[in-house]
Design a protein around this motif. Structure first.
Motif, PDB file in Angstrom:
ATOM      1  N   ARG A  75       0.850  -1.182   0.000  1.00 32.37           N
ATOM      2  CA  ARG A  75       0.000   0.000   0.000  1.00 32.37           C
ATOM      3  C   ARG A  75       0.890   1.237   0.000  1.00 32.37           C
ATOM      4  O   ARG A  75       1.119   1.867   1.040  1.00 32.37           O
ATOM      5  N   PRO A  76       1.390   1.607  -1.201  1.00 24.55           N
ATOM      6  CA  PRO A  76       2.415   2.649  -1.278  1.00 24.55           C
ATOM      7  C   PRO A  76       2.019   3.983  -0.637  1.00 24.55           C
ATOM      8  O   PRO A  76       2.789   4.546   0.127  1.00 24.55           O
ATOM      9  N   LEU A  77       0.813   4.480  -0.947  1.00 16.15           N
ATOM     10  CA  LEU A  77       0.420   5.801  -0.447  1.00 16.15           C
ATOM     11  C   LEU A  77       0.303   5.832   1.076  1.00 16.15           C
ATOM     12  O   LEU A  77       0.405   6.884   1.696  1.00 16.15           O
ATOM     13  N   GLU A  78       0.078   4.648   1.672  1.00  8.56           N
ATOM     14  CA  GLU A  78      -0.051   4.587   3.132  1.00  8.56           C
ATOM     15  C   GLU A  78       1.278   4.229   3.796  1.00  8.56           C
ATOM     16  O   GLU A  78       1.348   4.129   5.013  1.00  8.56           O
ATOM     17  N   THR A  79       2.304   4.008   2.996  1.00 13.67           N
ATOM     18  CA  THR A  79       3.623   3.696   3.542  1.00 13.67           C
ATOM     19  C   THR A  79       4.578   4.866   3.335  1.00 13.67           C
ATOM     20  O   THR A  79       5.308   5.252   4.245  1.00 13.67           O
ATOM     21  N   VAL A  80       4.536   5.423   2.117  1.00 16.89           N
ATOM     22  CA  VAL A  80       5.458   6.501   1.764  1.00 16.89           C
ATOM     23  C   VAL A  80       4.681   7.666   1.151  1.00 16.89           C
ATOM     24  O   VAL A  80       3.949   7.483   0.183  1.00 16.89           O
ATOM     25  N   GLY A  81       4.829   8.831   1.726  1.00 17.99           N
ATOM     26  CA  GLY A  81       4.255  10.035   1.125  1.00 17.99           C
ATOM     27  C   GLY A  81       5.347  10.762   0.389  1.00 17.99           C
ATOM     28  O   GLY A  81       6.377  11.078   0.966  1.00 17.99           O
ATOM     29  N   ALA A  82       5.157  10.984  -0.905  1.00 21.16           N
ATOM     30  CA  ALA A  82       6.217  11.619  -1.681  1.00 21.16           C
ATOM     31  C   ALA A  82       5.628  12.633  -2.642  1.00 21.16           C
ATOM     32  O   ALA A  82       4.582  12.390  -3.241  1.00 21.16           O
ATOM     33  N   ALA A  83       6.292  13.759  -2.772  1.00 20.95           N
ATOM     34  CA  ALA A  83       5.862  14.778  -3.724  1.00 20.95           C
ATOM     35  C   ALA A  83       7.016  15.097  -4.645  1.00 20.95           C
ATOM     36  O   ALA A  83       7.882  15.883  -4.314  1.00 20.95           O
ATOM     37  N   LEU A  84       7.045  14.434  -5.783  1.00 17.85           N
ATOM     38  CA  LEU A  84       8.029  14.731  -6.819  1.00 17.85           C
ATOM     39  C   LEU A  84       7.266  15.017  -8.102  1.00 17.85           C
ATOM     40  O   LEU A  84       6.234  14.399  -8.337  1.00 17.85           O
ATOM     41  N   ASP A  85       7.791  15.931  -8.897  1.00 19.85           N
ATOM     42  CA  ASP A  85       7.144  16.242 -10.162  1.00 19.85           C
ATOM     43  C   ASP A  85       5.650  16.490  -9.968  1.00 19.85           C
ATOM     44  O   ASP A  85       4.837  15.974 -10.721  1.00 19.85           O
ATOM     45  N   ALA A  86       5.302  17.247  -8.945  1.00 27.68           N
ATOM     46  CA  ALA A  86       3.884  17.486  -8.685  1.00 27.68           C
ATOM     47  C   ALA A  86       3.238  18.113  -9.910  1.00 27.68           C
ATOM     48  O   ALA A  86       3.685  19.135 -10.394  1.00 27.68           O
ATOM     49  N   ASN A  87       2.224  17.460 -10.413  1.00 29.28           N
ATOM     50  CA  ASN A  87       1.492  17.953 -11.572  1.00 29.28           C
ATOM     51  C   ASN A  87       0.049  18.187 -11.174  1.00 29.28           C
ATOM     52  O   ASN A  87      -0.669  17.245 -10.896  1.00 29.28           O
TER      53      ASN A  87
END
Ligand SMILES: Nc1ncnc2c1ncn2[C@@H]1O[C@H](COP(=O)(O)OP(=O)(O)O)[C@@H](O)[C@H]1O
Ligand SMILES: [Mg+2]
Length: 315
Positions: A75-87
């Motif tokens: 469950r990626p979004l619940e494990t790691v929060g990341a903001a790269l290349d925010a579009n």
């Protein structure tokens, strides 16, 4: 909240054709602390984070969350929060933007107003993102990273574009996230931008590790100096010249390139100069940082050897 897990980068290299963006890089990032990922522009920070988040493939080496690659997280979004290349779709409101991602990840919609409040955007929830300032977009990116209440946060230059009030706010916010036990990795090309909010630093230059460890150990590399003042600065300057000491004028006195105040005091004594102050000062943090990374723009940095893991690394 999911548990904070360490980020582990091991022997990571990434080449783009002839360009080696990341070169045999190894470091770990611990939960419960804010770690500054620092280096001049072009040092390879974003590339490292893109590999870590599975957006580009490593040429060699690994980058994982406690041994698991991003793309293998259940469950990626619940494990790691990341903001790269925010579009951001400019026509969507902040609320709509986050709702799209929440729905896709099976996260309850009630989380959307919660994260908008956390980043101070609740009054702009219905406003179209197209009209947002850079600072507001940064806050919205941060809100997105928090949607899944993850234990790990990976933020690429999140302070860029924030106004002074926003900078003060994000410093405290990152610290509070770490205090909850999360792993917080924040990149920046300016040490001064993050030094008040980071516990640990990972410093890279030209894709290679320069130094990693607690921020407090950064000053080790640069030698302390001596501050000296006299009611008669002209005579003091002459005495320092006579002793062959290097110095610069600073306020009412001089900063001498000599770690031992005793030697400076002796030079004054020999010159028959009265002193009103004499003490040692640690090297400035930004000075240490710049001496570690060089100017980042030119080819090669004389005297700078990268400190390798297992060698003289601080941690
Ligand atoms: N997609 C790419 N193709 C070619 N070169 C790239 C690419 N992405 C980054 N680079 C190069 O890799 C180096 C590191 O860039 P980057 O990771 O963006 O550094 P930083 O984020 O520290 O400023 C730079 O020389 C940059 O030009
Ligand atoms: Mg970058």
């Amino acid at each position: 909240m999911a548990a904070g897990i360490p980020i582990e980068v091991t022997g990571l290299s990434k080449r783009f054709g002839p360009v080696t963006a990341v070169d045999d890089l190894s470091f770990t990032v611990q939960p419960g602390r804010v770690t500054g990922f620092l280096g001049p522009n072009g040092a390879g920070k974003t590339t490292t984070l893109r590999v870590l988040l599975g957006l580009v493939r490593a040429s060699s080496g690994t980058a994982t969350f406690g041994g698991t690659r991003y793309r293998d997280l259940a469950r990626p979004l619940e494990t790691v929060g990341a903001a790269l290349d925010a579009n951001f779709h400019p026509g969507r409101s902040a609320k709509q933007h986050l709702a799209v991602y929440a729905t896709a990840a099976g996260i309850p919609k009630s989380r959307v107003p919660a994260v908008l409040t956390m980043v101070g955007l609740s009054e702009f929830a219905g406003r179209r993102v197209g009209g947002f300032s850079l600072g507001m977009r940064q806050r919205l990116s941060l809100a997105y990273t928090l949607l899944g209440d993850p234990g790990v946060l990976v933020l690429d230059e999140p302070i860029n574009g924030l106004d002074p009030e926003g900078i003060r706010w994000i410093r405290g916010f990152l610290q509070s996230l770490a205090k909850e036990g999360r792993t917080v990795l924040v990149s920046s090309h300016l040490l001064s931008e993050v030094q008040q909010s980071v516990d640990d630093v990972v410093i890279i230059s030209r894709g290679r590790l320069v130094r990693s460890g607690p921020l407090s150990t950064l000053q080790i590399g640069a030698a302390p100096r001596t501050v000296v003042e006299s009611p008669d600065p002209h005579r003091l300057a002459a005495a320092l010249d006579q002793a062959g000491l290097e110095y610069t004028e600073e306020g009412a006195g001089f900063i001498v390139e000599e770690p031992d105040p005793g030697r400076v005091g002796h030079a004054a004594f020999v010159g028959g100069v009265e002193l009103s102050a004499l003490h040692q000062v640690a090297a400035g943090l930004e000075d240490s940082f710049l001496s570690l990374v060089g100017d980042g723009g030119s080819e090669g940095t004389p005297g700078l050897e990268p400190v390798r893991v297992g060698g003289g690394e601080v941690r």
